[in-house]
Design a protein around this motif. Structure first.
Motif, mmCIF file in Angstrom:
data_model
loop_
_atom_site.group_PDB
_atom_site.id
_atom_site.type_symbol
_atom_site.label_atom_id
_atom_site.label_comp_id
_atom_site.label_asym_id
_atom_site.label_seq_id
_atom_site.Cartn_x
_atom_site.Cartn_y
_atom_site.Cartn_z
ATOM 1 N N LEU A 1 0.844 -1.207 0.000
ATOM 2 C CA LEU A 1 0.000 0.000 0.000
ATOM 3 C C LEU A 1 0.875 1.252 0.000
ATOM 4 O O LEU A 1 0.622 2.204 -0.750
ATOM 5 C CB LEU A 1 -0.924 0.006 1.223
ATOM 6 C CG LEU A 1 -1.949 -1.129 1.329
ATOM 7 C CD1 LEU A 1 -2.757 -0.999 2.616
ATOM 8 C CD2 LEU A 1 -2.890 -1.138 0.121
ATOM 9 N N ALA A 2 1.907 1.247 0.834
ATOM 10 C CA ALA A 2 2.799 2.416 0.910
ATOM 11 C C ALA A 2 3.502 2.622 -0.438
ATOM 12 O O ALA A 2 3.614 3.753 -0.916
ATOM 13 C CB ALA A 2 3.822 2.232 2.027
ATOM 14 N N ALA A 3 3.940 1.527 -1.043
ATOM 15 C CA ALA A 3 4.617 1.638 -2.341
ATOM 16 C C ALA A 3 3.675 2.265 -3.372
ATOM 17 O O ALA A 3 4.084 3.119 -4.159
ATOM 18 C CB ALA A 3 5.096 0.267 -2.809
ATOM 19 N N SER A 4 2.402 1.867 -3.302
ATOM 20 C CA SER A 4 1.458 2.389 -4.296
ATOM 21 C C SER A 4 1.195 3.883 -4.095
ATOM 22 O O SER A 4 0.782 4.566 -5.016
ATOM 23 C CB SER A 4 0.138 1.622 -4.229
ATOM 24 O OG SER A 4 -0.680 2.160 -3.220
ATOM 25 N N ALA A 5 1.446 4.382 -2.882
ATOM 26 C CA ALA A 5 1.256 5.813 -2.629
ATOM 27 C C ALA A 5 2.439 6.631 -3.155
ATOM 28 O O ALA A 5 2.412 7.862 -3.099
ATOM 29 C CB ALA A 5 1.057 6.061 -1.133
ATOM 30 N N GLY A 6 3.483 5.947 -3.623
ATOM 31 C CA GLY A 6 4.576 6.664 -4.291
ATOM 32 C C GLY A 6 5.845 6.861 -3.474
ATOM 33 O O GLY A 6 6.752 7.557 -3.927
ATOM 34 N N PHE A 7 5.927 6.266 -2.292
ATOM 35 C CA PHE A 7 7.157 6.434 -1.500
ATOM 36 C C PHE A 7 8.340 5.764 -2.194
ATOM 37 O O PHE A 7 8.177 4.764 -2.883
ATOM 38 C CB PHE A 7 6.963 5.864 -0.088
ATOM 39 C CG PHE A 7 5.997 6.664 0.733
ATOM 40 C CD1 PHE A 7 6.375 7.887 1.273
ATOM 41 C CD2 PHE A 7 4.696 6.211 0.953
ATOM 42 C CE1 PHE A 7 5.478 8.644 2.021
ATOM 43 C CE2 PHE A 7 3.797 6.964 1.692
ATOM 44 C CZ PHE A 7 4.188 8.181 2.231
ATOM 45 N N ARG A 8 9.515 6.340 -1.977
ATOM 46 C CA ARG A 8 10.739 5.810 -2.616
ATOM 47 C C ARG A 8 11.475 4.807 -1.732
ATOM 48 O O ARG A 8 12.402 4.140 -2.175
ATOM 49 C CB ARG A 8 11.703 6.971 -2.913
ATOM 50 C CG ARG A 8 11.162 8.024 -3.864
ATOM 51 C CD ARG A 8 11.410 7.644 -5.305
ATOM 52 N NE ARG A 8 12.748 7.123 -5.565
ATOM 53 C CZ ARG A 8 13.758 7.855 -6.035
ATOM 54 N NH1 ARG A 8 13.589 9.122 -6.303
ATOM 55 N NH2 ARG A 8 14.934 7.303 -6.278
ATOM 56 N N ALA A 9 11.110 4.785 -0.435
ATOM 57 C CA ALA A 9 11.770 3.873 0.498
ATOM 58 C C ALA A 9 10.822 3.637 1.670
ATOM 59 O O ALA A 9 9.890 4.414 1.879
ATOM 60 C CB ALA A 9 13.083 4.478 0.991
ATOM 61 N N LEU A 10 11.058 2.554 2.405
ATOM 62 C CA LEU A 10 10.174 2.180 3.511
ATOM 63 C C LEU A 10 10.993 1.959 4.779
ATOM 64 O O LEU A 10 12.223 1.883 4.739
ATOM 65 C CB LEU A 10 9.398 0.901 3.158
ATOM 66 C CG LEU A 10 8.564 0.913 1.876
ATOM 67 C CD1 LEU A 10 7.959 -0.466 1.625
ATOM 68 C CD2 LEU A 10 7.471 1.982 1.937
ATOM 69 N N TYR A 11 10.262 1.799 5.886
ATOM 70 C CA TYR A 11 10.909 1.637 7.187
ATOM 71 C C TYR A 11 10.258 0.496 7.944
ATOM 72 O O TYR A 11 9.023 0.368 7.941
ATOM 73 C CB TYR A 11 10.738 2.944 7.968
ATOM 74 C CG TYR A 11 11.271 2.941 9.376
ATOM 75 C CD1 TYR A 11 12.652 2.953 9.616
ATOM 76 C CD2 TYR A 11 10.423 2.948 10.477
ATOM 77 C CE1 TYR A 11 13.154 2.980 10.910
ATOM 78 C CE2 TYR A 11 10.919 2.980 11.772
ATOM 79 C CZ TYR A 11 12.283 2.997 11.984
ATOM 80 O OH TYR A 11 12.777 3.028 13.264
ATOM 81 N N VAL A 12 11.073 -0.330 8.563
ATOM 82 C CA VAL A 12 10.534 -1.341 9.474
ATOM 83 C C VAL A 12 10.904 -0.915 10.896
ATOM 84 O O VAL A 12 12.084 -0.836 11.251
ATOM 85 C CB VAL A 12 11.075 -2.751 9.155
ATOM 86 C CG1 VAL A 12 10.642 -3.745 10.226
ATOM 87 C CG2 VAL A 12 10.555 -3.210 7.790
ATOM 88 N N SER A 13 9.869 -0.634 11.664
ATOM 89 C CA SER A 13 10.004 -0.090 13.004
ATOM 90 C C SER A 13 10.167 -1.195 14.041
ATOM 91 O O SER A 13 9.484 -2.222 13.974
ATOM 92 C CB SER A 13 8.721 0.722 13.278
ATOM 93 O OG SER A 13 8.367 0.691 14.632
ATOM 94 N N GLY A 14 11.038 -0.976 15.001
ATOM 95 C CA GLY A 14 11.186 -1.949 16.090
ATOM 96 C C GLY A 14 9.906 -2.029 16.900
ATOM 97 O O GLY A 14 9.456 -3.114 17.299
ATOM 98 N N ALA A 15 9.313 -0.869 17.144
ATOM 99 C CA ALA A 15 8.040 -0.848 17.860
ATOM 100 C C ALA A 15 6.974 -1.562 17.036
ATOM 101 O O ALA A 15 6.135 -2.280 17.580
ATOM 102 C CB ALA A 15 7.622 0.600 18.128
ATOM 103 N N GLY A 16 7.042 -1.381 15.720
ATOM 104 C CA GLY A 16 6.084 -2.045 14.838
ATOM 105 C C GLY A 16 6.188 -3.560 14.947
ATOM 106 O O GLY A 16 5.183 -4.258 15.052
#
Ligand SMILES: C[C@](O)(C(=O)O)[C@H](CC(=O)O)C(=O)O
Ligand SMILES: [Mg+2]
Length: 298
Positions: free
Chosen positions: A32-47
């Motif tokens: 979903l985030a990729a489809s919104a156009g972001f160039r990079a993502l994050y994996v959160s420790g809290a997540g």
């Protein structure tokens, strides 16, 4: 040969200033985030702790837990992913293992922080940090362990809340000298602080815009004027998904029907579009013919 995830993350930081990094809690939210156009993502420790294990972000989850989530996400999307490696998950050799395992899981980089192993959320009181020397050793171990020179090693310092701004800047400088590629000053409460860090370290600086914490929700434009290199939204979608899910659960439980909330749901058609469901189905039909699916009615 295709550029490594680390190189692609560095390129994204260069081309988007600041680079927006939304936190994603699983493969589908990454799509979903990729489809919104972001160039990079994050994996959160809290997540990982909250969403995958229902645990608080207090250093309870392990390297394997993070590797598992990261692998699923990098298998689903073709974007560079920055990963929260907390305190590195141990001493020097364990930090080396953290870097190797996360690289193999497809990560583009990690941030490692200077809290003690019994860590807390960066925006909570009573944090404790290791000495500057110990933090520098963590960074050296991480830098030494990387096999791809572009894999990003970001040093996070939680020292502002514990020892004050000057000490935190001093730590950040020492980390950059030890090879850190980027700096994450945690729990910043004023915009000018980013500028101070950026000028002191001369590498990209990350702003953590986690909601309900110590940092105001600065706009991208504000961050740009302060010289910020990366803008992090670690749990924004998770918080929204959680509130939406809770509302749906309560409504179904109370009303005995989902009729009041069905218009808030992603439809089957939308879901299938993100998943490319129809392409899969057509491939099945091509491979096996349609008549095979008749007897069991799907
Ligand atoms: C960025 C962070 O490390 C995370 O794990 O996502 C957290 C976010 C949060 O608890 O809001 C942190 O800032 O410590
Ligand atoms: Mg964290």
């Amino acid at each position: 040969m295709r550029a490594s995830p680390g190189l692609r993350l560095r390129e994204a930081v260069q081309s988007e200033q600041p680079l927006q990094l939304p936190g994603v809690i699983n493969a589908y939210s990454a799509m979903l985030a990729a489809s919104a156009g972001f160039r990079a993502l994050y994996v959160s420790g809290a997540g990982v702790a909250n969403a995958s294990f229902g645990l608080p972000d207090l250093g309870i989850t392990t390297l394997n837990d993070v590797v598992e989530d990261v692998s699923r996400i990098t298998s689903a999307v073709d974007l560079p992913v920055l990963v929260d490696a907390d305190t590195g998950f141990g001493s020097a050799f364990q930090i080396a293992r953290t870097i190797k395992q996360l690289t193999r899981a497809g990560a583009a980089g990690v941030h490692i922080e200077d809290q003690v192993a019994a860590k807390r959320c960066g925006h909570r009181p009573n944090k404790a940090i290791v000495s500057q020397d110990e933090m520098v050793d963590r960074i050296k171990a991480a830098v030494d362990a990387r096999e791809d020179e572009h894999f990003v090693i970001m040093a996070r310092t939680d020292a502002i809340a514990v020892e004050g701004l000057d000490a935190a800047i001093e730590r950040a400088r020492a980390c950059v000298e030890a090879g850190a590629d980027m700096i994450f000053p945690e729990a910043v409460d004023r915009l000018e602080v980013y500028r101070t860090f950026a000028e002191a370290v001369k590498v990209p600086v990350l702003a953590n815009l986690t909601e309900f914490g110590k940092t105001p929700l600065f706009t991208l434009e504000e961050l740009r004027t302060a010289g910020v290199g990366l803008a992090l939204y670690p749990l924004s979608a998770f918080r929204a998904m959680s509130a939406a899910a809770l509302q749906v659960f309560r409504t179904i439980r109370q009303d005995g029907t989902q009729q009041q909330v069905v218009d808030r749901m992603q439809t089957r058609a939308e879901l299938y579009e993100f998943l490319n469901y129809l392409d899969y189905e057509q491939r099945l039909d091509r491979l096996f013919g349609t008549e095979r699916s008749e007897p069991n009615n799907g």
